[in-house]
Design an enzyme around this catalytic site. Structure first.
Site, PDB file in Angstrom:
ATOM      1  N   LYS A 176     -37.201 -30.337  19.874  1.00 59.36           N
ATOM      2  CA  LYS A 176     -37.093 -28.939  19.442  1.00 59.36           C
ATOM      3  C   LYS A 176     -38.462 -28.481  18.937  1.00 59.36           C
ATOM      4  O   LYS A 176     -39.178 -29.259  18.290  1.00 59.36           O
ATOM      5  CB  LYS A 176     -36.041 -28.851  18.324  1.00 59.36           C
ATOM      6  CG  LYS A 176     -35.729 -27.427  17.860  1.00 59.36           C
ATOM      7  CD  LYS A 176     -34.574 -27.427  16.850  1.00 59.36           C
ATOM      8  CE  LYS A 176     -34.231 -26.018  16.374  1.00 59.36           C
ATOM      9  NZ  LYS A 176     -33.100 -25.997  15.423  1.00 59.36           N
TER      10      LYS A 176
ATOM     11  N   SER B 214     -29.199 -22.756  16.206  1.00 60.14           N
ATOM     12  CA  SER B 214     -30.536 -22.432  16.659  1.00 60.14           C
ATOM     13  C   SER B 214     -31.128 -23.414  17.667  1.00 60.14           C
ATOM     14  O   SER B 214     -32.082 -23.073  18.343  1.00 60.14           O
ATOM     15  CB  SER B 214     -31.470 -22.343  15.451  1.00 60.14           C
ATOM     16  OG  SER B 214     -31.665 -23.625  14.885  1.00 60.14           O
TER      17      SER B 214
ATOM     18  N   SER C  45     -26.759 -25.725  13.400  1.00 63.07           N
ATOM     19  CA  SER C  45     -27.682 -25.520  14.524  1.00 63.07           C
ATOM     20  C   SER C  45     -27.771 -26.658  15.531  1.00 63.07           C
ATOM     21  O   SER C  45     -28.359 -26.497  16.590  1.00 63.07           O
ATOM     22  CB  SER C  45     -29.091 -25.215  14.003  1.00 63.07           C
ATOM     23  OG  SER C  45     -29.148 -23.899  13.521  1.00 63.07           O
TER      24      SER C  45
END
Lengths: 95, 486
Positions: B76, B151, B175
């Site tokens: 990420k 997210s 997330s």
């Protein structure tokens, strides 16, 4: 606790954000939606409940007062938007 | 190769069925072919990946392998990676080349992992749809008109479409778990403090936790083994022995007590979502688990408490972005205040600004007691509810998300409705507990997930519950038609 454009302007200044006059009403309305949702907290009976900062009630550890990290000043200054002579550059603050 | 789990790929490398270079080239080719449409990567680190793959092949030949040697993984874009842009999905960090590497990335690299690139995400991890990213929305591989969740939306979508065999994510309010549910993958948020936050760009420091996203619980166990552990550079990382997560998958689950919080199945919940999770629980009953009903009365206040605590911490964390030291700086500032205000206003997107304003307001003089202090008190009530439940049960289960992937744009102008996407996941972050989401079937062709919540440091147990379920079901092996599957 409804907030209006005036409060938005004050809070935006505290957060060092610029809010355009044109966006201010829409923003106030969104923030009021969020605060209305958050206001459900007022229902809770929290008398005698201590605020909780860490779920395991862990305290911050101490370490020996020794240098443990390398000096990366040059690397840090390389990624600065403006730097000179080992310093960050900002607009003149002192006349 | 892309239809194999990380665990199967590890075995394939060990058997010499293919090299890490072949494997890495295969996934890089898939990213090239499909990611134009999906937008799940912000940066693809092709040259670096191939160099790491070659080094892995040499290590394999020399018999010097780590847990993840030669396995491609997508990180990420919230984890700092030295020499590679680390954007956090924000214009603020569009040109930020991190001067150091996050502990999570370092630990996985030292176990031999190959980094494919950095995945797209909601700006500063603030969002549940990946629509707040400066780099544009990510699409859901199960329906390109829908969101992947957030997210960690890029991580979940690239994994769902098998553009990467595994990915890292972070979870502040859901997330990892909510996008895992929406993309038919397995994702684990560990106990707060289990995985180091050093080098992970901070959103809400008392809630943020990194974790693995994989095709199966077994894949997540393998990754967590490499990610977990104390880090002296993160003062909130806990100095506690790391369990043998793969070993935990061998334990028997007969006699396991599953608690079903009634609050996770409210009357207002979509019946089909409830049915899928109840069916998953029944499968575990067939394997010998017992089911009891429990109650978490304060959990209804988890979303309001979170939307005070997280923005308050964010408003403080994001004050570092001032246009002086790194990140976006406005042109021709006329004085210092102008520099701060314009750099921040140009660099941050709307949702980030809203949360900074909410947090600043909640912490400002006169409102602190009504908002922040009260939210921290409610946080204790929520934690205590979980503690009471865990006196009676081993794990808690319920749906991960209240709905399947929604249409792009559907909630964009309604923050409060967007926040409700995390109604079942946020309580876990406030309490600091570990929880995972696993695929448990479809509704109209869209994936659904079920959450398994464990007591502190019981990652091995919840991974084992999911693993046992995945041995008798094949939801987690279903692939979307996007990406040339089926």
């Amino acid at each position: 606790m409804a907030i209006d454009s005036k409060v938005v302007a004050q809070v935006a200044h505290l957060a060092r954000l610029k809010v355009d006059q044109a966006d201010s009403d829409a923003l106030s309305s969104r923030l009021n939606d969020i605060l209305a949702m958050v206001d459900q907290l007022q229902q809770a009976d929290v008398a005698d409940v201590a605020p909780m900062a860490h779920p395991l009630d862990v305290t911050q550890p101490l370490r020996d007062d020794e240098v443990s990290e390398p000096n990366i000043r040059d690397k840090a200054l390389e990624i600065a938007p403006a730097a000179e002579d080992g310093c960050f550059l900002v607009p003149r603050v002192i006349e | 190769m892309h239809t194999k789990t990380l665990t199967e790929l590890k075995a394939g490398l060990a058997n010499g069925d293919f090299s890490s270079r072949e494997l890495t080239e295969h996934f890089l080719a898939r990213i090239k072919q499909f990611d134009g449409e999906l937008n799940s990567f912000v940066t693809v680190t092709e040259q670096q990946a191939l160099a790491q793959a070659d080094a892995a092949d040499q290590a394999i030949a020399a018999g010097q392998t780590g847990l993840l040697t030669g396995l491609p993984i997508a990180h990420k874009d919230i984890f700092c990676t030295e020499g590679v842009r680390t954007s956090c999905g924000s214009k603020m960090l569009d040109s930020f080349i991190a001067p150091y590497t996050a502990t999570v990335v370092n630990k996985m690299a030292s176990e031999g992992a190959v980094m494919l690139g950095k995945t797209n995400m909601d700006e500063f991890a603030m969002g549940s749809s990946n629509e707040t990213s400066y780099y544009g929305p990510v699409k859901n591989p199960w329906d390109l008109e829908r969101v992947p969740g957030g997210s960690s939306g890029g991580a979940a979508a690239c994994l769902g479409a098998r553009l990467a065999p595994a990915a890292t994510g972070t979870d502040t309010g859901g997330s990892i778990r909510q996008p895992a549910a929406l993309n038919n993958i397995t994702g684990l948020k560990p106990t707060y403090g289990r995985v180091s936050r050093w080098g992970m760009i901070a959103f809400a420091s008392s809630l943020d936790q990194a974790g693995p996203m994989g095709q199966s619980a077994e894949d997540c166990a393998l990754m967590l083994q490499a990610m977990a552990g104390h880090d002296h550079r993160d003062s909130t990382s806990l100095n506690q022995k790391v369990d043998d997560y793969l070993g935990a998958l061998k334990e028997d689950i007969s006699g396991l007590t599953i608690g079903i919080p009634e609050e996770f199945f409210p009357d207002t919940l979509d019946g089909a979502i409830a049915d899928n999770s109840r069916a998953a629980i029944r499968e575990l009953e067939k394997l010998g688990a017992k089911v009891v009903s429990v109650s978490l009365p304060s959990i209804k206040l988890s979303v309001p408490a979170y939307y005070v605590i997280a923005p308050a911490e964010a408003s403080s964390n994001l004050s570092r972005f001032d246009g002086v030291r790194f990140g976006h700086r406005c042109d021709d500032p006329k004085d210092l205040e102008d520099l701060y205000k314009r750099s921040r206003s140009e660099g941050f997107g709307d949702e980030v600004k809203r949360r900074i304003l909410v947090g600043t307001y909640a912490l400002s003089a006169g409102y602190y007691d009504a908002y922040y202090r009260r939210a921290q008190q409610v946080r204790r009530l929520i934690r205590d509810d979980f503690a009471r439940a865990f006196e009676k049960v081993d794990v808690l289960m319920g749906p991960t998300a209240p709905e399947t992937a929604f249409k792009l744009g559907a909630k964009k102008d309604d923050p409060v409705s967007m926040y409700m996407a995390d109604v079942f996941t946020i309580g876990v972050n406030l309490a600091g507990l570990p929880a995972l989401s696993m695929p448990t079937g479809f509704i109209n062709g869209l994936p659904t997930g079920t959450q398994v919540i464990g007591n502190y440091f019981r990652e091995g147990q919840i991974l084992n519950v999911a693993h046992k379920y995945q041995q008798v079901t094949d939801w987690h092996r279903q692939l979307p038609t996007f990406g040339g599957e089926q």
